[in-house]
Motif scaffolding. Structure first.
Motif: not given
Length: 145
Positions: A46, A48-52
């Motif tokens: 999965r 996150g929005t920051a691509g992490r």
């Protein structure tokens, strides 16, 4: 025919849980046991929005397995005193149901059919019918609401 080892795939729907009740009645009358099975898709990482990465696939698998076991144990408590076991598998539902039926040495598979849960999502409503055609053991389809 008496079934001593009954496999019951569950998807979280009320219809599937009704199939567990039917299987429990069959097991009770034959002195058998029930194995409750949940099949989930193989999880991916999965992001996150920051691509992490916020959850790795193995972490997701552990989480889904724990949630699945909790759910299945709850169903098992409702069908007590019939002996029951629980197992969570990952993959394509029809294939995993057949693999588990073989691994368990199932005498019968009891599952719901109709327009409920993963049965509908996975195959457009035909999973029960597909299992019925290819399973090496008798299959009891319990009609969903």
């Amino acid at each position: 025919m008496t079934a001593k080892r009954i496999l019951v795939p569950l998807d979280g729907s009320e219809a599937a849980e009704a199939a567990a009740e039917v299987a429990a009645d069959l097991a009770r009358s034959s002195g058998g046991s029930v194995r409750l099975l949940q099949v989930s898709p193989v999880p991916e990482q999965r992001m996150g929005t920051a691509g992490r990465v916020v959850a790795y696939a193995d972490q997701e698998m552990e989480r889904l397995e724990a949630e699945g076991r909790d759910y299945l144990e709850g169903v098992g408590a409702r069908i007590a005193p019939v002996p029951s076991e629980v197992i969570v598998r990952f993959g394509e539902p029809s294939a995993e149901i057949l693999v588990e039926a073989d691994a368990f040495g199932a005498d019968m598979i009891v599952l719901t059919t109709g327009r409920q849960g993963w049965l509908r999502r996975a195959t457009g409503g035909g999973l029960g019918e597909r299992i019925l055609r290819v399973a090496p053991v008798p299959v009891l389809l319990v009609r969903g609401a």
